[in-house]
Enzyme design. Structure first.
Site, PDB file in Angstrom:
ATOM      1  N   GLU A   1       5.396  -0.631  -0.333  1.00 49.67           N
ATOM      2  CA  GLU A   1       4.345  -0.669  -1.355  1.00 49.67           C
ATOM      3  C   GLU A   1       3.126  -1.407  -0.769  1.00 49.67           C
ATOM      4  O   GLU A   1       3.258  -2.350   0.015  1.00 49.67           O
ATOM      5  CB  GLU A   1       4.843  -1.351  -2.645  1.00 49.67           C
ATOM      6  CG  GLU A   1       3.875  -1.119  -3.792  1.00 49.67           C
ATOM      7  CD  GLU A   1       4.465  -1.379  -5.183  1.00 49.67           C
ATOM      8  OE1 GLU A   1       5.590  -1.874  -5.296  1.00 49.67           O
ATOM      9  OE2 GLU A   1       3.756  -1.067  -6.165  1.00 49.67           O
TER      10      GLU A   1
ATOM     11  N   TYR B   1       8.354 -11.238 -14.070  1.00 47.11           N
ATOM     12  CA  TYR B   1       8.423 -10.332 -12.925  1.00 47.11           C
ATOM     13  C   TYR B   1       9.647  -9.412 -13.046  1.00 47.11           C
ATOM     14  O   TYR B   1       9.553  -8.188 -12.860  1.00 47.11           O
ATOM     15  CB  TYR B   1       8.501 -11.149 -11.624  1.00 47.11           C
ATOM     16  CG  TYR B   1       8.327 -10.302 -10.396  1.00 47.11           C
ATOM     17  CD1 TYR B   1       7.062 -10.055  -9.887  1.00 47.11           C
ATOM     18  CD2 TYR B   1       9.413  -9.724  -9.756  1.00 47.11           C
ATOM     19  CE1 TYR B   1       6.878  -9.258  -8.771  1.00 47.11           C
ATOM     20  CE2 TYR B   1       9.249  -8.932  -8.644  1.00 47.11           C
ATOM     21  CZ  TYR B   1       7.985  -8.702  -8.153  1.00 47.11           C
ATOM     22  OH  TYR B   1       7.813  -7.908  -7.053  1.00 47.11           O
TER      23      TYR B   1
ATOM     24  N   HIS C   1      12.916  -2.378  -5.372  1.00 47.95           N
ATOM     25  CA  HIS C   1      12.727  -1.491  -6.495  1.00 47.95           C
ATOM     26  C   HIS C   1      12.148  -0.135  -6.091  1.00 47.95           C
ATOM     27  O   HIS C   1      11.761   0.663  -6.965  1.00 47.95           O
ATOM     28  CB  HIS C   1      11.822  -2.170  -7.552  1.00 47.95           C
ATOM     29  CG  HIS C   1      10.375  -2.316  -7.108  1.00 47.95           C
ATOM     30  ND1 HIS C   1       9.345  -1.818  -7.867  1.00 47.95           N
ATOM     31  CD2 HIS C   1       9.807  -2.818  -6.002  1.00 47.95           C
ATOM     32  CE1 HIS C   1       8.183  -2.065  -7.266  1.00 47.95           C
ATOM     33  NE2 HIS C   1       8.446  -2.667  -6.139  1.00 47.95           N
TER      34      HIS C   1
ATOM     35  N   HIS D   1       9.346  -3.285   2.859  1.00 48.57           N
ATOM     36  CA  HIS D   1       8.984  -2.550   1.637  1.00 48.57           C
ATOM     37  C   HIS D   1       7.588  -1.982   1.838  1.00 48.57           C
ATOM     38  O   HIS D   1       6.663  -2.703   2.214  1.00 48.57           O
ATOM     39  CB  HIS D   1       9.028  -3.533   0.459  1.00 48.57           C
ATOM     40  CG  HIS D   1       8.623  -2.967  -0.866  1.00 48.57           C
ATOM     41  ND1 HIS D   1       8.784  -1.636  -1.210  1.00 48.57           N
ATOM     42  CD2 HIS D   1       8.062  -3.564  -1.960  1.00 48.57           C
ATOM     43  CE1 HIS D   1       8.333  -1.456  -2.447  1.00 48.57           C
ATOM     44  NE2 HIS D   1       7.884  -2.598  -2.913  1.00 48.57           N
TER      45      HIS D   1
ATOM     46  N   ASP E   1      10.468  -7.800  -2.602  1.00 47.11           N
ATOM     47  CA  ASP E   1      10.098  -8.114  -3.988  1.00 47.11           C
ATOM     48  C   ASP E   1      11.200  -8.847  -4.769  1.00 47.11           C
ATOM     49  O   ASP E   1      10.906  -9.572  -5.736  1.00 47.11           O
ATOM     50  CB  ASP E   1       9.762  -6.828  -4.755  1.00 47.11           C
ATOM     51  CG  ASP E   1       8.360  -6.301  -4.454  1.00 47.11           C
ATOM     52  OD1 ASP E   1       7.526  -7.074  -3.951  1.00 47.11           O
ATOM     53  OD2 ASP E   1       8.110  -5.119  -4.727  1.00 47.11           O
TER      54      ASP E   1
ATOM     55  N   HIS F   1       6.677 -12.383  -2.958  1.00 46.43           N
ATOM     56  CA  HIS F   1       5.686 -12.912  -3.908  1.00 46.43           C
ATOM     57  C   HIS F   1       6.159 -14.284  -4.400  1.00 46.43           C
ATOM     58  O   HIS F   1       7.348 -14.468  -4.668  1.00 46.43           O
ATOM     59  CB  HIS F   1       5.556 -12.027  -5.147  1.00 46.43           C
ATOM     60  CG  HIS F   1       5.035 -10.655  -4.886  1.00 46.43           C
ATOM     61  ND1 HIS F   1       3.730 -10.404  -4.551  1.00 46.43           N
ATOM     62  CD2 HIS F   1       5.648  -9.451  -4.933  1.00 46.43           C
ATOM     63  CE1 HIS F   1       3.553  -9.101  -4.396  1.00 46.43           C
ATOM     64  NE2 HIS F   1       4.710  -8.493  -4.622  1.00 46.43           N
TER      65      HIS F   1
ATOM     66  N   ASP G   1       0.964  -3.583  -1.489  1.00 37.41           N
ATOM     67  CA  ASP G   1       0.692  -5.026  -1.483  1.00 37.41           C
ATOM     68  C   ASP G   1       1.348  -5.702  -0.279  1.00 37.41           C
ATOM     69  O   ASP G   1       1.023  -6.854   0.038  1.00 37.41           O
ATOM     70  CB  ASP G   1       1.122  -5.692  -2.806  1.00 37.41           C
ATOM     71  CG  ASP G   1       2.502  -5.297  -3.279  1.00 37.41           C
ATOM     72  OD1 ASP G   1       2.977  -4.204  -2.933  1.00 37.41           O
ATOM     73  OD2 ASP G   1       3.111  -6.079  -4.027  1.00 37.41           O
TER      74      ASP G   1
ATOM     75  N   HIS H   1      -1.199  -3.392 -11.272  1.00 41.93           N
ATOM     76  CA  HIS H   1      -0.850  -2.080 -11.834  1.00 41.93           C
ATOM     77  C   HIS H   1      -0.304  -2.149 -13.268  1.00 41.93           C
ATOM     78  O   HIS H   1       0.777  -1.674 -13.599  1.00 41.93           O
ATOM     79  CB  HIS H   1      -0.002  -1.214 -10.893  1.00 41.93           C
ATOM     80  CG  HIS H   1       1.335  -1.762 -10.452  1.00 41.93           C
ATOM     81  ND1 HIS H   1       2.266  -2.292 -11.301  1.00 41.93           N
ATOM     82  CD2 HIS H   1       1.907  -1.793  -9.222  1.00 41.93           C
ATOM     83  CE1 HIS H   1       3.340  -2.626 -10.619  1.00 41.93           C
ATOM     84  NE2 HIS H   1       3.144  -2.351  -9.356  1.00 41.93           N
TER      85      HIS H   1
HETATM   86 FE1  FEO Z   1       6.883  -3.455  -4.781  1.00 44.89          FE
HETATM   87 FE2  FEO Z   1       5.314  -6.363  -4.186  1.00 44.89          FE
HETATM   88  O1  FEO Z   1       5.572  -4.523  -4.094  1.00 44.89           O
END
Ligand code: FEO
Length: 402
Positions: free
Chosen positions: A84, A195, A148, A82, A167, A228, A86, A28
């Site tokens: 999101e 990051y 976040h 989370h 994250d 991640h 991903d 993104h």
């Molecule tokens: Fe906020 Fe890795 O997604």
């Protein structure tokens, strides 16, 4: 034959079952030049629990890694730290495939997952500080709202002493090594900073609150497992120390000069300004936008004290790459910067003034007036550019001493 992926043990009874995305280069708007991983974790407690899932196209990799440890149908619980996509992109399909007894998320996570996937299946909300019993292990949830996303939470697994931090403390880095202590410290620091700058920087006050909360909880964390990049088992104080440093953001003598150019005038201005900055004692990073990605500019700004932005005038407006980087940086809310605006024009346009206005909206303290040069800078104009660089460097020296 389907590829058989293997899980990797990361703690007593805990396995990494995520996916490695070697090829992603745009996350993104963030240039992920080293790819990334979507980490998910299998907890082999009495109640077998899956912590997070992966981006939708990687569902088969997730399921294959789980199957290398246990029949996925034996999973009792799923936790979504989370929402999101991903980390939740294949959650509905995984739920449908394994039919777990319960799926947990934070209160805001329950709402976010409903708004993403419109599932009929109920998801149980867990409260901040709540502990669920997995038989021979306990899992305690700590909300980290706006670190976040509003739904974000972390969870701590007792006995194994693993903090699953979603994250937070992560990085976009695809590697065959699963642990930070197997990788170069230089690469880790660069990717962790990138990051933080591109994902976490707007939420610095929440970072400080979360670090304080974790300190007070005094959890005996032996393994820090973000969603991640690599997992920490030896370097936990190091990465937490970096977060504390970045969130506290002290001014430095570093100046980032970023610009684009049409026929070289703004580039010549940038070079003269950079020379002035150096002459005044600043450390300078010059980032022409023809060669610098917006996310790399953000990374350099993370520990800078000054941001200087220049643009030519195109159709009475900012050059598109300059508008792009300013919009991006504004969203990331870098704090405590001083700065300056410069640019060139032909017959009309006040792009340097436009840049100054945008920097002011970002709460950048402007040094000097916006510097504008008609067509091509002559020696006198370049002397003015040099003087602006010197002026910013002197102000930086004052700020850093104060
Ligand atoms: Fe906020 Fe890795 O997604």
């Amino acid at each position: 034959m389907e590829t058989a992926y293997k899980a990797i043990q990361v703690a007593d009874g805990v396995y990494w079952v995520g996916a490695i995305d070697w090829g992603i280069r745009d996350f993104h708007g963030y240039a992920t030049t080293r790819g990334t991983t979507y980490n998910a974790f299998l907890v082999m407690a009495d109640r077998i629990t899956l912590i997070d899932t992966v981006k939708a196209p990687f569902q088969d990799e997730l399921m294959s890694r789980i199957a290398s440890v246990v029949d996925p149908l034996d999973i009792d619980y799923i936790v979504s730290n989370h929402s999101e996509m991903d980390h939740s992109g294949c959650l509905p399909q995984v739920i449908e495939a394994i039919e777990p007894e319960k799926v947990f998320a934070s209160t805001m996570g329950v709402k976010a997952l409903a708004q993403h996937f419109h599932m009929e299946r109920g998801i149980e909300a867990v409260q901040d500080g709540q502990t669920i019993n997995l038989g021979n292990r306990n899992l305690t949830f700590v909300e980290t709202r706006m670190l976040h996303w509003p739904d974000s939470m972390v969870c701590f697994l007792s006995e194994s002493n693993v903090l699953f931090s979603q994250d937070a403390f992560g990085m976009h880095l695809a590697s065959s090594q699963r642990f930070a202590d197997e990788l170069s410290r230089e690469v880790l620091e660069f990717e962790a900073a990138k990051y933080y700058a591109n994902i976490v920087m707007p939420f610095a006050p929440v970072v400080l609150k979360t670090l304080d909360r974790l300190r007070k909880l005094n959890l005996p964390v032996e393994v820090l497992a973000p969603d991640h990049g690599p997992i920490y088992r030896k370097d936990i104080p190091w990465i937490m120390g970096l977060y504390s440093r970045w969130a506290n953001r002290k001014p430095t003598r570093k100046a980032v000069v970023t610009y684009d150019t049409m026929w070289g005038s703004t580039a010549r201005m940038a070079a003269a300004i950079a020379e002035g900055l150096v002459a005044g004692g600043a450390v300078v990073k010059v980032m022409p936008l023809s060669a610098s990605h917006r996310s790399d500019v953000a990374t350099e700004v993370l520990e800078a004290g000054a941001l200087l932005v220049g643009s030519p005038t195109l159709n009475n407006n900012l050059f598109p790459t300059v508008a792009d980087v300013l919009a991006y940086l504004k969203g990331l809310k870098p704090a405590g910067l001083i700065g300056a605006a410069f640019g060139s024009y032909g017959w009309s346009g006040k792009t340097a003034a436009q840049i100054a206005g945008l920097l002011a909206e970002m709460k950048v303290e402007l040094v000097g007036e916006p510097l504008e040069i008609n067509y091509v800078p002559d020696d006198e104009a370049l002397t003015r550019c040099h003087a602006l660089g010197l002026q910013v460097a002197e102000k930086l020296n004052q700020v850093c001493k104060g």
